[in-house]
Scaffold this active site. Structure first.
Site, PDB file in Angstrom:
ATOM      1  CG  ASN A 179      -7.913  -3.616  -3.913  1.00  0.00           C
ATOM      2  OD1 ASN A 179      -9.120  -3.570  -4.135  1.00  0.00           O
ATOM      3  ND2 ASN A 179      -7.339  -2.890  -2.953  1.00  0.00           N
TER       4      ASN A 179
ATOM      5  CE  LYS B   6     -11.499   0.719 -11.161  1.00  0.00           C
ATOM      6  NZ  LYS B   6     -10.501  -0.064 -10.367  1.00  0.00           N
TER       7      LYS B   6
ATOM      8  CG  ASP C  99      -2.170   0.812   1.024  1.00  0.00           C
ATOM      9  OD1 ASP C  99      -3.241   0.213   0.800  1.00  0.00           O
ATOM     10  OD2 ASP C  99      -2.083   2.064   1.062  1.00  0.00           O
TER      11      ASP C  99
ATOM     12  CE1 TYR D  39     -13.106   3.710 -10.174  1.00  0.00           C
ATOM     13  CE2 TYR D  39     -15.270   3.361 -11.159  1.00  0.00           C
ATOM     14  CZ  TYR D  39     -14.302   3.009 -10.242  1.00  0.00           C
ATOM     15  OH  TYR D  39     -14.515   1.954  -9.388  1.00  0.00           O
TER      16      TYR D  39
ATOM     17  CG  ASP E  40       3.374   5.310  -6.572  1.00  0.00           C
ATOM     18  OD1 ASP E  40       2.443   4.910  -7.290  1.00  0.00           O
ATOM     19  OD2 ASP E  40       3.839   6.462  -6.649  1.00  0.00           O
ATOM     20  CB  VAL E  41       0.101   0.495  -8.151  1.00  0.00           C
ATOM     21  CG1 VAL E  41      -0.219  -0.339  -6.930  1.00  0.00           C
ATOM     22  CG2 VAL E  41      -0.892   1.637  -8.339  1.00  0.00           C
TER      23      VAL E  41
END
Length: 294
Positions: A91, A162, A38, A158, A64-65
């Site tokens: 996630n 997705k 995270d 968003y 940090d993705v």
């Protein structure tokens, strides 16, 4: 619960809260080793403590993705600590900022794309070789949204990201089938999380002096999103549903059957588009052509 997870290791991005933490707890109680990754160091410490109090083998990693090198470090640390990586749950995600096309802030759009889409790509790219090394197959779970099945007005960033996660998951499911790696994409509607507070973790590289739109419209939009999120299902219920679906090897994991008619309507629209093409004097001659895989 099946014991297929016992002794295996899962990396969960955004695992310190919300859906990520609920999945960490549910899988941890099934016997998995949990790597909680995270960006929020304070939440990460708190989540680790809570999991360890329930005797769940836990490793905490700041992540940090949007930084691929950090993903590589997390995978390497997980392999070193637990001996193998068997599952990755991509996630981590952000909701962005609701607004009109005219008020779109391109820096914010890039932030949403980098976290929601590139973060999933980076996580899968970094973890897949490790899952293959572990042998005996494994799992890749990507968290999308019901928004990935239909566009959402005023939330195009968003919804678009997705939808990309859904498409990537469909592609990888075919590619990795021969390796016995199960790919699933989770598409929930509203869940009680803090996604409407995503700006709390906005990285410096995405901060901008550019206006993000009419402050009144922004406040109103965020209030509406907050109310919808608060009306959602508990993350703990979602986690149980995910485990159920994984055990049944489901590619698409839906949590809200009440959205069936909405997605079906889109399907009808697509079917009408094919019928329109079949009636078109320009392209109707292609109707009997042999299908070529794209």
């Amino acid at each position: 619960m099946s014991n297929q997870f016992s002794g295996k290791t899962a990396i969960i991005s955004g695992g310190a809260g919300g859906i990520g933490f609920a999945l960490a707890r549910e899988l941890g109680l099934s016997g998995m080793n949990i790597v909680v990754a995270d960006i929020d160091s304070a939440e990460l410490s708190n989540a680790t403590t809570r999991l360890e109090l329930e005797n769940i083998n836990t490793l905490a990693c700041e992540l940090d993705v949007t930084e691929y090198t950090q993903w590589e470090s997390v995978v390497n640390e997980a392999e070193s600590h637990f001996g193998a990586v068997n599952m990755v749950i991509n996630n981590a995600g952000v909701g962005g900022i609701p607004g009109t096309i005219e008020n779109t802030n391109l820096d914010t759009w890039k932030w949403v794309a980098d976290v929601n889409m590139m973060g999933v790509l980076y996580g899968t790219t970094a973890a897949t070789p490790a899952i293959k090394r572990a042998g005996n197959g494994g799992w890749i779970i990507n968290v999308a949204s019901m928004a990935g099945m239909n566009g959402v007005p005023y939330s195009s960033a968003y919804a678009a990201t997705k939808a990309a996660v859904v498409s990537m998951s469909e592609s990888w499911a075919v590619e990795l089938k021969s390796h016995n790696i199960q790919v699933s994409v989770l598409c929930p509607a509203f869940v009680k999380t803090r996604i409407h507070e995503s700006l709390r973790n906005l990285q410096d590289k995405y901060k901008s002096n550019k206006p993000i739109g009419d402050p009144k419209l922004l406040k109103s939009g965020l209030e509406k999103v907050s109310a919808m999120v608060e009306s959602g299902i508990p993350a703990e219920l979602l986690a149980k549903r995910v485990v159920e679906a994984i055990e049944q090897k489901q590619l698409y994991i839906f949590t809200h059957p009440n959205y069936r008619s909405t997605v079906a309507e889109r399907g009808k629209g697509l079917d009408r588009a094919f019928e329109n093409a079949a009636q078109s004097p320009l392209v109707k001659h292609l109707i009997d052509d042999e299908l070529v895989s794209l």
